[in-house]
Design a protein around this motif. Structure first.
Motif, PDB file in Angstrom:
ATOM      1  N   ASN A  87       0.797  -0.967  -0.013  1.00 33.69           N
ATOM      2  CA  ASN A  87      -0.035  -0.130   0.173  1.00 33.69           C
ATOM      3  C   ASN A  87       0.947   1.085   0.148  1.00 33.69           C
ATOM      4  O   ASN A  87       2.015   1.248   0.496  1.00 33.69           O
ATOM      5  CB  ASN A  87      -0.931   0.001   1.399  1.00 33.69           C
ATOM      6  N   GLU A  89       1.220   5.378   1.052  1.00 28.60           N
ATOM      7  CA  GLU A  89       0.665   6.515   1.810  1.00 28.60           C
ATOM      8  C   GLU A  89       0.758   7.874   1.278  1.00 28.60           C
ATOM      9  O   GLU A  89       1.731   8.261   0.854  1.00 28.60           O
ATOM     10  CB  GLU A  89       1.302   6.177   3.144  1.00 28.60           C
ATOM     11  N   SER A 137      -7.223   7.866  -5.122  1.00 27.26           N
ATOM     12  CA  SER A 137      -6.750   6.707  -4.827  1.00 27.26           C
ATOM     13  C   SER A 137      -7.522   5.483  -5.748  1.00 27.26           C
ATOM     14  O   SER A 137      -8.627   5.698  -5.849  1.00 27.26           O
ATOM     15  CB  SER A 137      -6.837   6.497  -3.355  1.00 27.26           C
ATOM     16  N   ARG A 139      -7.588   0.714  -5.811  1.00 29.21           N
ATOM     17  CA  ARG A 139      -7.074  -0.510  -5.561  1.00 29.21           C
ATOM     18  C   ARG A 139      -6.457  -1.241  -6.855  1.00 29.21           C
ATOM     19  O   ARG A 139      -7.301  -1.277  -7.940  1.00 29.21           O
ATOM     20  CB  ARG A 139      -8.312  -1.289  -4.925  1.00 29.21           C
ATOM     21  N   LEU A 145      -3.289  -0.499  -2.239  1.00 25.68           N
ATOM     22  CA  LEU A 145      -3.766   1.084  -2.461  1.00 25.68           C
ATOM     23  C   LEU A 145      -2.879   1.754  -3.187  1.00 25.68           C
ATOM     24  O   LEU A 145      -1.586   1.677  -2.622  1.00 25.68           O
ATOM     25  CB  LEU A 145      -3.980   1.627  -0.792  1.00 25.68           C
ATOM     26  N   TRP A 147      -1.997   5.870  -4.889  1.00 22.51           N
ATOM     27  CA  TRP A 147      -2.394   7.107  -4.919  1.00 22.51           C
ATOM     28  C   TRP A 147      -1.700   7.641  -6.340  1.00 22.51           C
ATOM     29  O   TRP A 147      -0.661   7.300  -6.709  1.00 22.51           O
ATOM     30  CB  TRP A 147      -1.842   7.750  -3.911  1.00 22.51           C
ATOM     31  N   ALA A 304      -9.250   4.586  -0.224  1.00 20.00           N
ATOM     32  CA  ALA A 304      -8.818   4.506   0.882  1.00 20.00           C
ATOM     33  C   ALA A 304      -9.860   5.050   2.045  1.00 20.00           C
ATOM     34  O   ALA A 304      -9.773   4.717   3.169  1.00 20.00           O
ATOM     35  CB  ALA A 304      -7.571   5.596   1.122  1.00 20.00           C
ATOM     36  N   ARG A 305     -10.818   5.757   1.491  1.00 22.49           N
ATOM     37  CA  ARG A 305     -11.820   6.274   2.384  1.00 22.49           C
ATOM     38  C   ARG A 305     -13.256   5.705   2.280  1.00 22.49           C
ATOM     39  O   ARG A 305     -14.173   6.321   2.804  1.00 22.49           O
ATOM     40  CB  ARG A 305     -11.932   7.780   2.249  1.00 22.49           C
ATOM     41  N   GLN A 307     -14.627   2.665   2.300  1.00 24.49           N
ATOM     42  CA  GLN A 307     -14.656   1.261   2.525  1.00 24.49           C
ATOM     43  C   GLN A 307     -16.185   0.825   3.065  1.00 24.49           C
ATOM     44  O   GLN A 307     -16.944  -0.240   2.470  1.00 24.49           O
ATOM     45  CB  GLN A 307     -13.482   0.799   3.530  1.00 24.49           C
TER      46      GLN A 307
END
Length: 309
Positions: A87, A89, A137, A139, A145, A147, A304-305, A307
């Motif tokens: 992932n 960040e 972002s 998948r 994940l 970006w 990422a936000r 889910q």
């Protein structure tokens, strides 16, 4: 290998270097003040922003369309083919890219030539200044994940100091008007006042569909709102400029929506992305049909936000 060297962060065109100039090595870029962090792909910090990028084919998801570049964030332990294996960040220089996005700070972009095994074998070409127009972002097919940032070619601007001046930053004299103008151009690229957007805003009489608070801007009661595309326009999203893909939002809600801080469910509930709390129903009037596929596409940009949305 010689150790990396760095110079103070400096935004704007390099001195005495024309767009299209060719450089043989990374060290030559450093010596000419095109890229001020030698032997690294990005020059910048989390708090000051990113002043230059040297792209050398490190990530498979990168796209180069000339005036528009899809740039993958740093990290994620890319394999030999450029696919991330962990992932990513929004920290360190990735966080610095958000400073550029919010403040309209330009990035000097350098393209590596003759890429083999993620290295430039035929030198480097300075491509000019780019602005961070968008970020999101996703998948990957392997479930990691990732970006990405959309960089768009910028008109030449004068150099300026970063938002945090100090010993680590070179101060260049630029008037407040010049600074404001550059930021205004950056913002206007994201606020597209198309005919379809104006029609949607007329339906709601400039009342925000999320907070429902009209922004009054003059003594006669004039209101201001913005047309926000749900499925974003332009590469790589390629959304359509149609009313079913547009919301009428106030500037605050527009920024939150464009940055993935506000999400919309299939049943048109407005969600706070971090708390996952329902803030209320999206305000929808007769004659304005919202395309649920566009809503789902927007959520997919913020994996990422989103889910639990």
């Amino acid at each position: 290998m010689a150790p990396s060297k760095s110079k103070p962060i400096y935004f704007g065109p390099p001195p005495n270097v024309a767009e299209g100039a060719w450089f043989r090595t990374h060290d030559d870029l450093y010596a000419a003040d095109v890229h001020r962090f030698s032997r690294q792909g990005i020059s910048g910090t989390a708090h000051q922003g990113v002043d230059s990028i040297v792209a050398s084919g490190g990530y498979a998801a990168d796209e180069d369309h000339g005036d528009v570049i899809i740039y993958t964030a740093q990290g994620g332990s890319p394999d030999k083919d450029g696919h991330i294996t962990a992932n990513q960040e929004l920290t360190k220089v990735n966080e610095g890219m958000l400073v550029n996005y919010r403040e309209g700070l330009p990035i000097r972009y350098v393209h590596g030539l003759g890429i083999k095994r993620r290295k430039a074998t035929e030198g480097y070409r300075y491509r000019g200044l780019y602005l961070v127009e968008d970020y999101w972002s996703v998948r990957t097919d392997r479930g990691f994940l990732m970006w990405q940032f959309r960089l768009a070619k910028s008109a030449a601007v004068e150099p300026w100091d970063s938002a945090e001046s100090g010993d680590a930053v070179e101060i260049r004299p630029v008037t407040p008007l010049e600074k404001a103008a550059a930021k205004y151009v950056s913002v206007q690229r994201r606020v597209r006042n198309t005919a379809e957007a104006r029609a949607v805003k007329n339906i709601y009489r400039n009342v925000c569909q999320m907070c429902r608070i009209p922004l009054v801007v003059d003594a006669e009661g004039g209101r201001y709102s913005e047309g926000a595309h749900i499925h974003a326009l332009g590469r790589p999203h390629n959304g359509k400029d149609v009313s079913s893909n547009i919301l009428c939002l106030c500037p605050n809600c527009h920024v939150l929506f464009d940055n993935g801080m506000r999400l919309i469910t299939d049943d048109l509930k407005v969600i706070d992305a971090f708390s996952q709390k329902v803030l209320g129903d999206l305000y929808v009037l007769p004659g304005h049909d919202i395309d649920r596929d566009c809503v789902r596409q927007h959520r997919s940009r913020w994996a990422a936000r989103a889910q639990n949305a």
